[in-house]
Design an enzyme around this catalytic site. Structure first.
Site, PDB file in Angstrom:
ATOM      1  N   LYS A 175      29.544   2.791  -9.718  1.00  0.00           N
ATOM      2  CA  LYS A 175      29.618   3.310  -8.260  1.00  0.00           C
ATOM      3  C   LYS A 175      28.696   4.529  -8.692  1.00  0.00           C
ATOM      4  CE  LYS A 175      33.466   6.284  -9.467  1.00  0.00           C
ATOM      5  NZ  LYS A 175      34.947   6.866  -9.150  1.00  0.00           N
ATOM      6  N   ARG A 230      45.708   9.572  -5.840  1.00  0.00           N
ATOM      7  CA  ARG A 230      44.372   9.532  -4.948  1.00  0.00           C
ATOM      8  C   ARG A 230      44.688   8.394  -4.233  1.00  0.00           C
ATOM      9  NH1 ARG A 230      38.943   9.772  -8.389  1.00  0.00           N
ATOM     10  NH2 ARG A 230      39.399   7.477  -8.731  1.00  0.00           N
ATOM     11  N   TYR A 277      15.006  35.976  -9.033  1.00  0.00           N
ATOM     12  CA  TYR A 277      15.645  36.374  -7.883  1.00  0.00           C
ATOM     13  C   TYR A 277      17.107  37.185  -8.588  1.00  0.00           C
ATOM     14  CZ  TYR A 277      13.725  32.942  -4.678  1.00  0.00           C
ATOM     15  OH  TYR A 277      12.643  32.381  -3.943  1.00  0.00           O
TER      16      TYR A 277
HETATM   17  C1  LIG Z   1      38.933   3.428  -9.955  1.00  0.00           C
HETATM   18  C2  LIG Z   1      38.091   3.812 -11.193  1.00  0.00           C
HETATM   19  N1  LIG Z   1      38.104   3.190 -12.514  1.00  0.00           N
HETATM   20  C3  LIG Z   1      37.308   3.525 -13.410  1.00  0.00           C
HETATM   21  C4  LIG Z   1      36.253   4.720 -13.489  1.00  0.00           C
HETATM   22  C5  LIG Z   1      35.786   4.647 -14.773  1.00  0.00           C
HETATM   23  O1  LIG Z   1      35.866   5.994 -15.154  1.00  0.00           O
HETATM   24  P1  LIG Z   1      35.279   6.675 -16.661  1.00  0.00           P
HETATM   25  O2  LIG Z   1      33.915   7.017 -16.327  1.00  0.00           O
HETATM   26  O3  LIG Z   1      35.863   7.758 -17.219  1.00  0.00           O
HETATM   27  O4  LIG Z   1      35.185   5.473 -17.611  1.00  0.00           O
HETATM   28  C6  LIG Z   1      36.544   5.223 -12.442  1.00  0.00           C
HETATM   29  C7  LIG Z   1      35.590   6.530 -12.437  1.00  0.00           C
HETATM   30  O5  LIG Z   1      35.787   7.621 -11.436  1.00  0.00           O
HETATM   31  C8  LIG Z   1      37.241   5.020 -11.232  1.00  0.00           C
HETATM   32  O6  LIG Z   1      37.154   5.825 -10.137  1.00  0.00           O
END
Ligand SMILES: Cc1ncc(COP(=O)(O)O)c(C=O)c1O
Length: 374
Positions: free
Chosen positions: A38, A136, A265
């Site tokens: 993602k 969440r 700056y």
């Molecule tokens: C639902 C979900 N599963 C797995 C992961 C993977 O987590 P990590 O990058 O800590 O391995 C994420 C990352 O945010 C996630 O949102």
């Protein structure tokens, strides 16, 4: 995205494959691996990363949006893909048409998916998201059985399993994590007793992959470790992780400033002595945080050069006094390795009081990426 030949954001896909194989080695062979790609593969590039992992044998990909899923399909990647954030009801037909699996936590979405799947002569695959303590997405554990009950009539829906996410698996103290896992396995057991098969349930992120084997279940879902960072910088994992992303830039100007000169700056830094300053063409528009001002370091000729004054939109100044022979056009490394010296994302994250995830997302999405090891 910044496009300039002065800045070089490189993504080493052979390091990615190496990390993938290391993680595979931590799991039993029958455990499937879903690579979390993602957010444009944490800034590393959705398609190149997914192609590489697909070629290496990954079982599943996890994306953040319908659009990312459709991009994978458009690129001819036919692996199972899970939309980790779920979808809106109006996205159901497109998700089903592209055979994308959906994290589910709303009945309306289930109904929309079932209707679309019915129309298309398919079964839509869903993973019911349970909130075991992340606070969440997801239904609460006590809502799982009633929710599943509401899915019973939806013949065109296939519930693959339950999924959940761990809040503090990276911490040494695993009390809360064990509680979440316990909550998860107990609701999973209850759902199975109620007759649901749930062949593919999952909860393990990177941290749980290496520290919570009991949480592997049928599938693990690592993100960060694939990209070469440990979930907890204080406790290195028992595998060799290679950073995948690096950032370098060409020095635009080198100059000598007299004692008492202000830099950048806000005049937040004044030279106590003569200072050799290298000006670099990288700033916060490149995802290089302004919080690195007067705190961070860069590598020049394999030596550490402290950042002086504020990081600007396009420019950053580094003190190269004491590093002999630095000249305009020389390479400065802002993330990665230089002649045996190293700057890891965890260190950059520490300067900005954030996490390596944010460093990767910021740098990777703000700069044109160059791929090696394709
Ligand atoms: C639902 C979900 N599963 C797995 C992961 C993977 O987590 P990590 O990058 O800590 O391995 C994420 C990352 O945010 C996630 O949102």
């Amino acid at each position: 995205m910044m496009i300039t030949t002065m800045v070089d954001l490189a993504v080493d896909l052979s390091a990615l494959e190496h990390n993938y194989r290391q993680l595979r080695g931590l799991c039993d062979p029958q455990v499937k691996l879903l690579a979390v790609v993602k957010a444009d593969a944490y800034g590393h590039g959705l398609l190149p990363v997914s192609r590489k992992l697909a070629a290496a044998g990954v079982d599943y990909l996890g994306v953040g949006s319908l659009e990312e899923g459709l991009m994978l399909r458009g690129a001819g990647i036919n692996l199972p893909v899970l939309l980790l954030l779920g979808i809106l009801p109006e996205e159901a037909a497109r998700a089903v048409a592209a055979d994308l699996e959906v994290a589910l936590f709303r009945l309306e979405v289930a109904q929309a998916l079932a209707a679309a799947a019915g129309q298309q002569g398919k079964r839509a695959k869903v993973h019911l998201k349970v909130d075991t303590g992340m606070g969440r997405l997801g239904v609460l554990p006590q809502e799982v059985l009633p929710f599943l009950g509401g899915l019973k009539k939806l013949r065109h829906l296939k519930v693959m399993g339950l999924i959940s996410h761990l809040a503090v698996a990276d911490q040494e103290d695993k009390t809360y994590t064990h509680k979440q896992l316990q909550e998860f396995t107990s609701v999973l057991g209850a759902a199975r007793e109620a007759g649901w098969k749930l062949p593919l349930s999952h909860i393990a992120n990177s941290a749980a992959l290496w520290e919570l084997p009991a949480g592997h279940l049928g599938l693990v879902r690592p993100g960060l470790m694939l990209y070469g960072s440990p979930p907890s910088p204080q406790r290195p994992p028992p595998v060799d992780l290679k950073p995948v992303m690096s950032l370098a830039a060409r020095i635009l100007q080198v100059k000598r400033l007299p004692p008492g000169s202000s830099i950048s700056y806000g005049c937040t830094y004044t030279t106590p002595d003569w200072c050799d300053l290298a000006v670099l063409p990288v700033g916060y528009c490149n995802g290089y945080s302004r919080l690195f001002s007067n705190r961070g370091e860069v590598l020049i000729h394999g030596r550490r050069a402290p950042i002086r004054g504020r990081v600007c939109m396009n420019l950053t100044m580094a003190d190269v006094s004491g590093i002999p022979g630095v000249k305009e056009g020389d390479r400065a490394v802002l993330l990665g390795e230089d002649q045996g010296a190293q700057l890891r994302a965890e260190e950059l994250a520490g300067w900005a009081q954030t996490i390596s995830y944010e460093i990767y997302c910021a740098l990777g999405t703000a700069n044109l990426r160059r791929y090696t090891g394709v």
